[in-house]
Each structure stands twice: as structure tokens, then as C-alpha cells.
Write a protein that holds these residues in place. Structure first.
Motif, PDB file in Angstrom:
ATOM      1  N   ASN A   1      -7.777   6.377   3.252  1.00  0.00           N
ATOM      2  CA  ASN A   1      -7.237   6.484   4.456  1.00  0.00           C
ATOM      3  C   ASN A   1      -6.939   7.697   4.459  1.00  0.00           C
ATOM      4  O   ASN A   1      -6.239   8.258   4.258  1.00  0.00           O
ATOM      5  CB  ASN A   1      -6.099   5.494   5.174  1.00  0.00           C
ATOM      6  N   PRO A   2      -8.029   8.321   5.747  1.00  0.00           N
ATOM      7  CA  PRO A   2      -7.709   9.232   5.775  1.00  0.00           C
ATOM      8  C   PRO A   2      -6.032  10.054   6.830  1.00  0.00           C
ATOM      9  O   PRO A   2      -6.270  11.462   6.484  1.00  0.00           O
ATOM     10  CB  PRO A   2      -8.831  10.097   6.822  1.00  0.00           C
ATOM     11  N   ALA A   3      -5.459   9.511   7.443  1.00  0.00           N
ATOM     12  CA  ALA A   3      -4.399   9.518   7.503  1.00  0.00           C
ATOM     13  C   ALA A   3      -2.972   9.229   6.796  1.00  0.00           C
ATOM     14  O   ALA A   3      -3.212   7.869   6.174  1.00  0.00           O
ATOM     15  CB  ALA A   3      -3.906   8.242   9.287  1.00  0.00           C
ATOM     16  N   ARG A   4      -1.856  10.152   6.925  1.00  0.00           N
ATOM     17  CA  ARG A   4      -1.471  10.873   6.462  1.00  0.00           C
ATOM     18  C   ARG A   4      -1.714  10.368   4.461  1.00  0.00           C
ATOM     19  O   ARG A   4      -0.968  10.377   4.147  1.00  0.00           O
ATOM     20  CB  ARG A   4      -0.473   8.783   6.660  1.00  0.00           C
TER      21      ARG A   4
ATOM     22  N   ILE B   1     -13.238  10.726   0.886  1.00  0.00           N
ATOM     23  CA  ILE B   1     -12.802   9.686   1.529  1.00  0.00           C
ATOM     24  C   ILE B   1     -13.334   8.220   1.819  1.00  0.00           C
ATOM     25  O   ILE B   1     -13.485   7.261   1.575  1.00  0.00           O
ATOM     26  CB  ILE B   1     -12.441  10.241   3.155  1.00  0.00           C
ATOM     27  N   HIS B   2     -14.810   8.499   2.008  1.00  0.00           N
ATOM     28  CA  HIS B   2     -16.009   7.431   2.416  1.00  0.00           C
ATOM     29  C   HIS B   2     -16.209   6.173   1.353  1.00  0.00           C
ATOM     30  O   HIS B   2     -15.519   5.053   1.343  1.00  0.00           O
ATOM     31  CB  HIS B   2     -16.216   7.687   3.108  1.00  0.00           C
TER      32      HIS B   2
ATOM     33  N   PRO C   1     -13.542  13.680   8.086  1.00  0.00           N
ATOM     34  CA  PRO C   1     -12.977  11.811   8.728  1.00  0.00           C
ATOM     35  C   PRO C   1     -11.177  12.153   9.377  1.00  0.00           C
ATOM     36  O   PRO C   1     -10.444  13.150   9.086  1.00  0.00           O
ATOM     37  CB  PRO C   1     -12.321  11.255   7.189  1.00  0.00           C
ATOM     38  N   PRO C   2     -10.690  11.507  10.449  1.00  0.00           N
ATOM     39  CA  PRO C   2      -9.980  11.787  11.484  1.00  0.00           C
ATOM     40  C   PRO C   2      -8.490  12.213  10.453  1.00  0.00           C
ATOM     41  O   PRO C   2      -7.949  10.687  10.091  1.00  0.00           O
ATOM     42  CB  PRO C   2      -9.533  10.188  12.893  1.00  0.00           C
ATOM     43  N   GLY C   3      -7.509  12.532  10.654  1.00  0.00           N
ATOM     44  CA  GLY C   3      -6.910  12.816   9.724  1.00  0.00           C
ATOM     45  C   GLY C   3      -6.778  13.650   8.458  1.00  0.00           C
ATOM     46  O   GLY C   3      -5.382  14.753   7.859  1.00  0.00           O
TER      47      GLY C   3
ATOM     48  N   ASN D   1     -12.257   5.113   0.017  1.00  0.00           N
ATOM     49  CA  ASN D   1     -12.742   4.699   0.966  1.00  0.00           C
ATOM     50  C   ASN D   1     -10.739   4.846   1.067  1.00  0.00           C
ATOM     51  O   ASN D   1     -10.049   3.127   1.428  1.00  0.00           O
ATOM     52  CB  ASN D   1     -12.837   2.963   1.416  1.00  0.00           C
TER      53      ASN D   1
END
Lengths: 397, 255
Positions: free
Chosen positions: A140-143, A134-135, A283-285, A138
Motif C-alpha cells: 500500500n503506497p499510503a502510509r 509498489i505494484h 502511486p497515490p501516497g 502490491n
């Protein structure tokens, strides 16, 4: 059963340094790579992939980013070379982390191009990707999965549409003119694979009839495959064993001791690959709310479990613990066949073994012998176990 | 007791306490918090209305909400629905970003605006890290940067029920949804800050290393009637770490 050899093309010369800093991924500065050494290693690894064609094995390539554990940054780039150097191996991209890709149509173009180049030998994995991807991307881990499914649907439509252009105005992706050239040989699309660790992943893959792959843990594979079969049955379909893939480290030798030695070196990959700084692991999500609650209460125990369901610490596990968990198959050809058969029976049948046959410090000579011995002594017996439908049959279904 | 209020189709959990001038409090990215020392202090002077943002606490997060712009319009709708007049708009950290996005759009309901260590703007060059990357730092490092006294920022999961932990996990996910990329800011917001036409107070903890007081100058330079006041022995969360000083600064400004 089909067998797909893969290697992550690791840059193992810097592992020791990375382990000392506590992170082999994401924030491990790349001055630890000697590009000239990497040059030699990449050629060596590509030679090993080529040897699989002669040994009668299929080939899988994956990708990771910002890491000493895997130098493959682009599956299509590696497969393009391998497609030219092989004649009969089927080529599995496992895969494109499509929720991290800004341009799904580009993914469809690359996959179609590879299918054309290879004469219709491509199998196409569309994957969620690991949390520590994810990082670097970059994304978005949400959705994340909402974006994944939009990308998935767009890629499938781009590959299978022959009377375009069509437009796409979605939540995440926007195109006014999708019309890929060339289109793939395999219609409507090359076979589609997903990966997962959970029951939910099994259900989602079953609903589309995709192949589902998992890795390193018989305890995770069993319930996921079972959920896939159940969901397929609810939808009035029978899920053949060719819908199920399982990845494990395999070390085979002329003697049991030699097989164990090779497996233990390959398993070093599993021990090091999870060493990554804590913020990048969840990561959140990325993980569900329930999974996060469990982590907050008990810390992360990982997904590899032994037969009794006890967590196995990937960083420190012995070869025996890994063998018990189904992470590693090791020993003589007989040993390895017996272990694979046992796992196959335990999880209800697998149609594809993803043969992790090179990990880090296993040298070129050992790797070639691992590939060739497997191809000669184990592969023919596995072919008899859950025989794969021919490509023509598969296409007709 | 929190209540639920439906705004533009979204069920929002709402905390309301006190009497007097209305004060709309928009919480930080960590939620309203289990401890709300700011609430009773502000409620001594104001009628405090504190919603949980969509995806936080007990508030719904419909599929169609996904940006800070959505939150800004939602809270402008809330202000209209509650018929707020001459109200004080207070936003902390992530909530400060939302408040700034509201204020560049419409300040009709508000007479005073308080931004407590707001996120939301970009001051530096492409490679300046204006806002500490809370999602790349260890938990210890985040706490050390966010609290003057880091022992107060320790997260103890054992304090919470599973349902509360689930709300916390959901809140973290929601914060990522709104602020992951661009990281906790809107590249265009600073250009529009000049539209904020009400007296504005920037409040900053002297120990804040998530966003430093120097970052706050980016707001002060663009908002016509803005001033910045520093709270001593305080990190990124004045409402939690120095609630009395926090409430006093607001009361003094909005009196």
C-alpha cells in the motif's frame, strides 16, 4: 572516499522491444526474456562483481522487480554468491525495500547471515524503494513510510538483541518470538544506509545517524546533504563525509574519447530505466501532497537538474547534459577524478561514490576495463579525498 | 456551506441541505466533488447529510483510522449522534462499500438503502478482475470506463486552487489507504450481506465498466429484499453523470 561498484544486472537484449511498447517495467510481459540468455548474463555480471575485489573496490547490489532494467530480484541472494567469491570488498545491500517486505524478521535474518558469511563485511541499506516497485510488491503506497519505520525499528532490534526472544505487536507487523540465529558479527548492527532525494529524507537519516545515499543529480544531493548536516548539528553531532553517498554512471578510458564512449553506453541505462507506463510512476501516497500538487500543475519534470536548476529529461539527455547534471562522470582518469572532486566540493563532501560502472549494452571486456582502470588510476586519488575512517574507528564511534 | 461535526473524536466536514426525511450520502472515492449536481436534486425531497470521508475534503484523518470497517463504525456513530431515524442510506462506488459495511452491522437508523455501483465484494475467481484496477490503467482508460460520455470526466487542474488540488491529492492517497489491498473490497463482506434487513436498491449505469451491472448481481443475490435498476447513458458515477435520474430513482424507491 570509498568506491562501491554496482550494476543492475540488466536484461538489455529486450530493451528495444520494451521501448516500443512504452514500458520496460511492471507491465512489460516476461516472454521478452530468453532465460538461457539471462543465464549467461547473470554469470557474466557476477564475474564482473568478482573483479572488483581484485581491483580494490567495494561492491553494492540493489534490486528491482518485474523489469528488463534489472534482473537482481533479491539482494541477499546475489550478495551471498559475491560474499563467497570476494575476500576484502565490503558488501553494500542498497537495499532491502522494507516497506514492501511482508516479513522484516526474515530481512534481519538474511542480513545477519550475510554478515556472518562475509566475515563482517556487510553494510545494510534499508530503502523506501522506487514508485514503480509498489505494484509488483502490491504494497500500500499510503502510509508507506509509517510501515517503513516500523520495519526499520524491528529489523534493528532483531539484529541487536542478544537476550531474546522478544515479542513485537505493532501496527503492521506481529511476532511472538523474535530471536535470530546467527546474530551478526558487526554489533549492534552492520552500518545502516538509507536513500533519498529530498530534504526530508536528509533530516530523517540525520536523526538516526545513518548513511544517506542519493543518485544521479547534484542538484538533489546538495540540499539533502546540507539538511543532514544541519539536523546533525542541532542534535549535537558532527556529520562526517562518511555519512554521504552519491551514485553516478562512470565511464573511464585510457583516453578521453574512450571514457566518453563507455559512459555514453552506460548512460543509456539512465535513459531507458525511467520508461514505464504512467500509472506506475506515482502511486497515490508514495509522493507527498505538495509534490503531487506540483505534478498536477506542471506534469512531472523528474529530479535530474542541470547546474542552473533546469530539469534534464532523462530519456533524451546527451552525455554532456548528464555530465553537467552530475549524472555521469566521464573521460580519462584525470577527467573523471576532476569531475568527482568538483561534485564532492559542490555538495559539501561525499564519503562514498556508488560507481555505476556497467549499464546495459556495455560489454564484458569494456566493463572489466572500466572497473580495473578506475581501481588503478582513480581510486587511489579518491582514497586521499575525504579518507574513510577505518572500520575499527567507525565501530568505536 | 460545509460545517464541521466531531464524531468519535474525528472532525468531519459535513454538507447538509434540504428538509424532510434524512438521507446520509456517502461519496465515491473521488470525494464529494467540485460539482455536486446530485446535492440540490436530492435536497428537493430529503434532508441530505453528506460528510467528506476521513482524509477527503476538509475531514481529518487520524492515525488510528485506516480501514473501511473504521469508516462504517464512524458513520454509524454519526447516525446515532444526529439521531437519524427512518433515514435513507446512500453510498456511491467506494461510499457504497462503506454503506454495505454499515448495513451488515446495524440498520436501525435506516429504512432504505441505496447502493450506487458499490465496490466492496468479490464475486469471481482468483484471476477474475471484478473491479477495474483504476490504479494500473491510464487516466484516459479510467475515464473511458467510468463515464458514458468520457469528455465529462476530464480532469482540468487549472480549475482548482492549490489548496483544492492538495485536497484532491490527499483524497487519492486516502482512497489508496482504504482500498489498495485487497483491491477495493473486503473478501469477507459478501458472506455477511444476508444480514441487510432493509429494502435495498442497487443503481447501476448501463455504461459502467469500472464495475459492471453483472457485478451488482453479487449484491442482489445475497441481500433479501434487493433489486437492481439501470440508468441509461450513464457510467460509474450516476450522481455526477445523470443526477436527475439518480435522484428520481432514489425518490421513487424511498417514497
Amino acid at each position: 572516499m570509498r568506491v562501491w561498484y554496482f550494476s543492475e544486472m540488466a536484461y538489455h537484449p529486450s530493451w528495444e522491444k520494451g521501448l516500443k511498447t512504452g514500458s520496460l517495467r511492471v507491465n512489460f510481459p516476461n516472454k521478452a526474456v530468453d532465460p538461457h540468455e539471462a543465464h549467461k548474463l547473470l554469470h557474466r555480471y557476477l564475474d564482473e562483481f568478482r573483479a572488483c575485489d581484485e581491483a580494490g573496490l567495494d561492491i553494492m547490489v540493489n534490486e528491482h522487480h518485474s523489469t528488463a532494467t534489472c534482473m537482481t530480484v533479491s539482494v541477499p541472494m546475489a550478495l551471498a554468491i559475491i560474499a563467497r567469491e570476494t575476500k576484502t570488498s565490503r558488501l553494500l545491500s542498497l537495499g532491502n525495500p522494507i516497506a514492501n517486505r511482508p516479513d522484516p524478521v526474515r530481512v534481519a535474518e538474511e542480513m545477519a547471515w550475510l554478515d556472518v558469511l562475509s566475515g563482517g563485511r556487510l553494510e545494510m541499506g534499508l530503502v523506501k524503494g522506487a514508485p514503480y516497485e509498489i505494484h509488483p510488491a502490491n504494497s500500500n503506497p499510503a502510509r508507506l513510510m509509517r510501515r517503513y519505520w516500523e520495519a526499520h525499528d524491528l529489523i534493528v532490534k532483531a539484529l541487536s538483541t542478544t537476550d531474546g526472544p522478544f515479542n513485537w505487536e505493532g501496527e503492521y507487523f506481529h511476532y511472538r518470538n523474535v530471536n535470530i540465529w546467527p546474530r551478526p558479527i558487526q554489533q549492534p548492527t552492520p552500518p545502516i544506509w538509507m536513500t533519498g532525494l529530498s530534504v526530508e529524507s536528509g533530516i530523517m537519516a540525520a536523526e538516526r545517524g545513518h548513511v544517506i545515499g542519493t543518485l544521479l543529480s547534484g542538484s538533489a544531493a546538495g540540499p539533502m546533504f546540507s539538511a543532514y548536516r544541519k539536523r546533525s548539528a542541532e542534535l549535537g553531532r558532527t556529520a562526517g563525509t562518511d555519512r554521504f553517498a552519491y551514485a553516478a554512471c562512470v565511464g573511464v578510458g585510457a583516453t578521453r574519447a574512450e571514457g566518453y564512449r563507455r559512459a555514453d553506453i552506460i548512460a543509456e541505462y539512465v535513459r531507458t530505466s525511467v520508461v514505464v507506463a504512467e500509472p506506475f510512476t506515482n502511486p497515490p501516497g508514495y509522493n507527498s501532497v505538495n509534490a503531487n500538487v506540483a505534478m498536477m500543475k506542471g506534469g512531472s519534470k523528474g529530479f535530474v537538474k542541470d547546474r542552473l536548476g533546469n530539469p534534464v529529461d532523462q530519456r533524451t539527455a546527451t552525455l554532456e547534459q548528464f555530465m553537467d547534471a552530475g549524472t555521469v562522470f566521464a573521460g580519462s582518469p584525470d577527467d573523471v577524478y576532476t569531475q568527482i572532486k568538483a561534485l564532492n566540493d559542490r555538495v559539501g563532501g561525499i564519503g562514498h561514490l556508488l560507481f555505476f560502472g556497467q549499464g546495459g549494452h556495455l560489454d564484458h571486456k569494456d566493463t572489466l576495463e572500466n572497473i580495473r582502470l578506475f581501481g588503478r588510476e582513480v581510486m587511489p586519488r579518491l582514497r586521499e579525498l575525504n579518507p574513510a575512517p577505518s572500520q575499527k574507528q567507525a565501530a568505536a564511534e | 456551506m460545509p460545517k464541521t461535526c466531531k464524531v468519535s473524536g474525528v472532525d468531519l466536514e459535513l454538507e447538509e441541505r434540504g428538509k424532510g426525511r434524512p438521507l446520509l450520502f456517502l461519496h465515491a472515492g473521488e470525494g464529494l466533488g467540485a460539482d455536486r449536481p446530485w446535492l440540490e436534486r436530492l435536497a428537493q425531497k430529503f434532508r441530505v447529510i453528506a460528510p467528506a470521508h476521513p482524509g477527503f475534503g476538509g475531514s481529518a484523518l487520524p492515525d488510528w483510522i485506516g480501514t473501511v470497517e473504521d469508516l462504517a463504525y464512524l458513520y454509524l456513530d454519526l447516525a446515532a449522534k444526529l439521531e437519524l431515524k427512518d433515514a435513507v442510506l446512500v453510498g456511491a462506488s467506494f461510499g457504497g462499500w462503506i454503506a454495505a459495511e454499515m448495513a451488515v452491522r446495524n440498520t436501525a437508523a435506516f429504512s432504505n438503502i441505496v447502493l450506487a455501483a458499490p465496490l466492496g465484494i468479490k464475486n469471481g475467481s482468483h484471476t477474475d478482475r471484478d473491479i477495474a484496477d483504476m490504479h494500473s490503467l491510464s487516466r484516459e482508460e479510467v475515464v473511458a470506463r467510468a463515464w458514458a460520455d468520457p469528455t465529462k470526466g476530464h480532469f482540468d487542474a487549472a480549475r482548482f486552487s492549490d489548496a483544492e488540488l492538495a485536497q484532491i491529492a490527499r483524497g487519492r492517497e486516502s482512497l489508496a489507504l482504504f482500498g489498495w489491498k485487497p483491491y477495493m473490497h473486503n473478501p469477507r463482506l459478501k458472506r455477511w450481506l444476508h444480514r441487510i434487513d432493509k429494502p435495498t436498491l442497487l443503481l447501476w449505469g448501463d455504461h459502467d465498466r469500472i464495475v459492471t451491472p453483472a457485478y451488482g448481481q453479487g449484491f442482489v443475490s445475497e441481500i433479501k429484499s434487493a433489486r437492481l435498476e439501470v440508468i441509461k447513458d450513464c457510467g460509474h458515477y450516476p450522481a455526477w453523470e445523470q443526477p436527475t435520474a439518480f435522484a428520481e430513482h432514489i425518490a421513487g424507491f424511498a417514497a
